[in-house]
Design an enzyme around this catalytic site. Structure first.
Site, short mmCIF file in Angstrom:
data_model
loop_
_atom_site.label_atom_id
_atom_site.label_comp_id
_atom_site.label_asym_id
_atom_site.label_seq_id
_atom_site.Cartn_x
_atom_site.Cartn_y
_atom_site.Cartn_z
N ARG A 136 -18.45 1.34 5.36
CA ARG A 136 -17.92 0.45 6.40
C ARG A 136 -17.66 1.15 7.74
O ARG A 136 -17.42 0.49 8.74
CB ARG A 136 -16.67 -0.30 5.91
CG ARG A 136 -15.47 0.55 5.60
CD ARG A 136 -14.55 -0.27 4.70
NE ARG A 136 -13.17 0.19 4.73
CZ ARG A 136 -12.28 -0.07 3.78
NH1 ARG A 136 -12.62 -0.81 2.75
NH2 ARG A 136 -11.06 0.36 3.86
N CYS A 138 -6.50 -9.57 -1.64
CA CYS A 138 -5.64 -8.87 -0.68
C CYS A 138 -6.45 -8.09 0.36
O CYS A 138 -5.89 -7.36 1.16
CB CYS A 138 -4.66 -7.95 -1.39
SG CYS A 138 -5.45 -6.72 -2.43
N ASN A 174 -12.18 -5.54 1.06
CA ASN A 174 -12.55 -4.46 1.99
C ASN A 174 -13.48 -3.48 1.27
O ASN A 174 -14.52 -3.07 1.79
CB ASN A 174 -11.32 -3.69 2.48
CG ASN A 174 -10.32 -4.60 3.19
OD1 ASN A 174 -10.67 -5.71 3.56
ND2 ASN A 174 -9.11 -4.13 3.36
N ASP A 175 -13.06 -3.10 0.07
CA ASP A 175 -13.90 -2.18 -0.71
C ASP A 175 -15.01 -2.91 -1.46
O ASP A 175 -16.13 -2.41 -1.54
CB ASP A 175 -13.04 -1.39 -1.70
CG ASP A 175 -12.40 -0.19 -1.04
OD1 ASP A 175 -13.08 0.44 -0.20
OD2 ASP A 175 -11.23 0.11 -1.33
N ARG A 226 1.15 -1.54 -5.39
CA ARG A 226 -0.09 -0.89 -5.80
C ARG A 226 0.17 0.60 -5.95
O ARG A 226 0.75 1.23 -5.06
CB ARG A 226 -1.19 -1.11 -4.74
CG ARG A 226 -2.49 -0.42 -5.12
CD ARG A 226 -3.60 -0.77 -4.18
NE ARG A 226 -3.50 -0.08 -2.91
CZ ARG A 226 -4.38 -0.23 -1.93
NH1 ARG A 226 -5.39 -1.06 -2.07
NH2 ARG A 226 -4.24 0.43 -0.80
N ARG A 233 0.86 -1.20 0.00
CA ARG A 233 0.00 0.00 0.00
C ARG A 233 0.89 1.24 0.00
O ARG A 233 1.29 1.73 1.05
CB ARG A 233 -0.87 0.02 1.27
CG ARG A 233 -2.00 -1.01 1.30
CD ARG A 233 -2.79 -0.81 2.59
NE ARG A 233 -4.09 -1.43 2.53
CZ ARG A 233 -4.38 -2.63 3.06
NH1 ARG A 233 -3.44 -3.31 3.67
NH2 ARG A 233 -5.61 -3.11 2.98
C1 PEP Z 1 -9.38 -3.64 -0.28
O1 PEP Z 1 -10.17 -2.75 -0.60
O2 PEP Z 1 -9.75 -4.81 0.00
C2 PEP Z 1 -7.94 -3.36 -0.19
C3 PEP Z 1 -7.07 -4.32 0.02
O3 PEP Z 1 -7.55 -2.07 -0.31
P1 PEP Z 1 -7.63 -0.99 0.88
O4 PEP Z 1 -8.04 -1.72 2.14
O5 PEP Z 1 -6.27 -0.41 0.96
O6 PEP Z 1 -8.66 -0.05 0.37
MG MG Z 2 -9.41 -0.91 -1.52
#
Ligand code: PEP
Ligand code: MG
Length: 566
Positions: A463, A500, A452-453, A330, A294
């Protein structure tokens, strides 16, 4: 006892050290002679040089060479004759105190640097702020604790833990971390997990609730904090601690072992990192590569963007340390709700649906170019891949790839080495990308699913909003089906597909991901050996027979119940 958010598992039992934010106060006009004030400047500079030299050694041992080099440059900047000359001049002609002269002059130089077009020089502005504050602390004798002057084992209590704090702290002494702000997916949480230090975050008013020297027992899994625990509470914690140590020992048996299921299907277990500092945990936990770097962490908690050279050194260090194992970098995922004051981003009503990640990079090409140049240059030193976040359309992907090709041509023209065949893949984290996964797969080298997104966008649920948190689940059939669609599209096109988001290390989700055919699992390094051990419990050929059933389930509860039974 009070409670926060358990953000990094583990028990800590130690005295606390409070890091309170401070405002440095001083007189402006001197009542002493200019000679005395100038001597004070000289003495402060000497102490600054000695302290910084110490810090350099510390950072070199605990963090990275790139960060040590930055600190080393602070010694040269602080004693630059142009700067010291201006400080002495201000004392003589304006009758200022040493503090006021340093404050004025370093602020002036900071502004000059900040306004420069040369990004290498404009980056110096944040160094000048750092130098100024440390000099003022020396002169005023301010003894407010800072992360870098910890000399004994302690649980740190701090408003928020920033990446620059972690660069300065001696990890061996920090037994636990308590912060006043932050949640499970906040930066401080990700940093604490990467460093394997127990952490409880989001404890309102912690800096007032606790006093320096209090003995505290904290549980980074449950978020419980007990001040002056009873003998019984200590005993219970000791039992938990012994269990944890035992588990750690057992997991060590999986170091160096292949990541295979019972029927010998191999997957890749790789790590998520936010800086070169996380590499220690990556190596210790035997990660097979980096699945997500990241890079936005390099841009936060500073006053200007990191230069090409600074970024290059970090990417190169990661690539070299991983010794030809894959390193997925990334590109910048910043904007929206992420604070980077020097980018002067407008406040938005819907930051998560706004100007972030690749949208920002394709618009602010100067920032993007510096990063791509740095990544490409580092690609000559290891197995680096580029990953583009927040892709919603194939047009964005094409624009990003065309941009990378242009930067390659530029480097070639300059005779700079890079890997011409570098792979460019994408994060699949928007429902739009899921819907066109087949189209994107045809033009991507690999996929990585950002759950996560993807969970947030699939369920249309912020979230951070507790009222609708019940909807935020990777086990919801909508998310499960989206994940399977993405994996199927990648398989059809023959490209690697990983994950990820935090869900990649969820033991309950593992049988589903194996059944669907995920190739790569990227997670906080500390979860890698646990996942490797779990793999042996599953037979992929049998799980594949269950896939249709998993995809037919109607509710989150049904999915959870079914996966638990596998
Ligand atoms: C995700 O969105 O799952 C991700 C790995 O990116 P971030 O948590 O950095 O938005
Ligand atoms: Mg993300």
């Amino acid at each position: 006892m009070f409670k926060g958010i358990g953000a990094s598992a583990g028990i800590a039992f130690c005295t606390v050290c409070l890091i309170k934010p401070e405002k440095i106060e001083f007189e402006t006009k001197s009542v002493k002679t200019p000679t005395i004030e100038k001597d004070r400047v000289q003495t402060a500079l000497q102490k600054f040089t000695e302290d910084t030299a110490h810090l350099v050694e510390n950072v070199r041992a605990n963090a990275s060479d790139a960060e040590a080099a930055i600190l080393e440059s602070h010694i040269l900047i602080a004693s630059d004759p142009e700067i010291t000359g201006n400080i002495n001049e201000a004392i003589e002609s304006e009758g200022l105190t040493a503090e006021a002269a340093i404050d004025n002059v370093l602020e002036m130089f900071k502004n000059i640097f900040a306004s420069m077009d040369d990004e290498l020089l404009s980056q110096r502005a944040s160094d000048l702020v750092d130098i100024k504050e440390r000099l003022l602390r020396i002169l005023t004798g301010s003894n407010a604790a800072s992360v870098s002057d910890l000399t004994h084992d302690a649980i740190l209590v701090i408003h928020d833990l920033t990446p620059s704090d972690t660069g300065q702290m001696n990890k061996a002494l920090v037994k636990g971390i308590i912060t006043e702000v932050g949640g499970y997916t906040s930066h401080s949480a990700i940093i604490s997990r990467a460093m394997e230090i127990p952490a409880v975050l989001g404890v309102d008013n912690a800096l007032n609730l606790l006093n320096d020297g209090d003995v505290v027992l904290m549980n980074g899994a449950t978020g419980e904090i007990t001040v002056n625990p009873s003998a019984e509470e200590i005993e219970r914690a000791n039992t938990l601690l012994a269990g944890q140590l035992q588990e750690k020992k057992e997991l060590e048996a999986y170091i160096g072992k292949p990541s295979v299921t019972a029927d010998n299907i191999q997957v890749e277990l790789v790590a998520n990192i936010g800086s070169a500092k996380d590499l220690e945990s990556v190596l210790k936990n035997d990660a097979e590569g980096i699945g997500l770097f990241r890079t936005e962490f390099l841009f936060m908690d500073r006053t200007t963007a990191p230069s090409e050279e600074e970024q290059f050194l970090v990417y190169k260090e990661v690539a070299e340390t991983m010794q030809n194992k894959p390193v997925i970098i990334r590109t910048l995922d910043i904007g929206g709700d992420k604070e980077v004051p020097y980018l002067h981003l407008e406040k938005e009503d819907n930051p998560f649906l706004g100007y972030r990640a690749i949208r920002l990079c394709l618009d602010q090409k100067d920032i993007f170019k510096i990063q791509i140049r740095a990544i490409l240059r580092a690609s000559a030193f290891g197995h680096i891949k580029i990953m583009i976040p927040m892709i919603s359309t194939v047009t964005e992907l094409r624009a990003a790839k065309a941009f990378i090709d242009d930067v390659k041509a530029e480097l070639k023209g300059e005779g700079v080495a890079y890997n011409a065949a570098i792979e460019v893949g994408i994060m699949v984290e928007t429902p739009a990308a899921v819907a066109i996964a087949d189209i994107l797969a045809a033009e991507s080298s690999f996929f990585s699913i950002g759950t996560n997104d993807l969970t947030q966008y699939t369920m249309a649920v912020d979230r951070g909003n507790k009222k609708v948190a019940y909807l935020y689940s990777t086990f919801d059939p909508a998310v499960i089906r989206n994940i399977e669609t993405v994996i199927r599209a990648a398989k059809k096109e023959g490209i690697m597909v990983g994950m990820c988001g935090e869900a990649a290390s969820d033991p309950l989700l593992l049988p589903f991901l194996l059944a669907a055919g995920l190739d790569e699992f990227s997670m906080t390094a500390v979860n890698i050996l646990k996942t490797r051990r779990l793999l042996a419990n599953y037979t992929v050929s049998q799980l594949k027979e269950k896939l249709a059933t998993i995809l037919s389930l109607k509710t989150t509860d049904e999915v959870v119940a079914f996966l638990s039974s596998l």
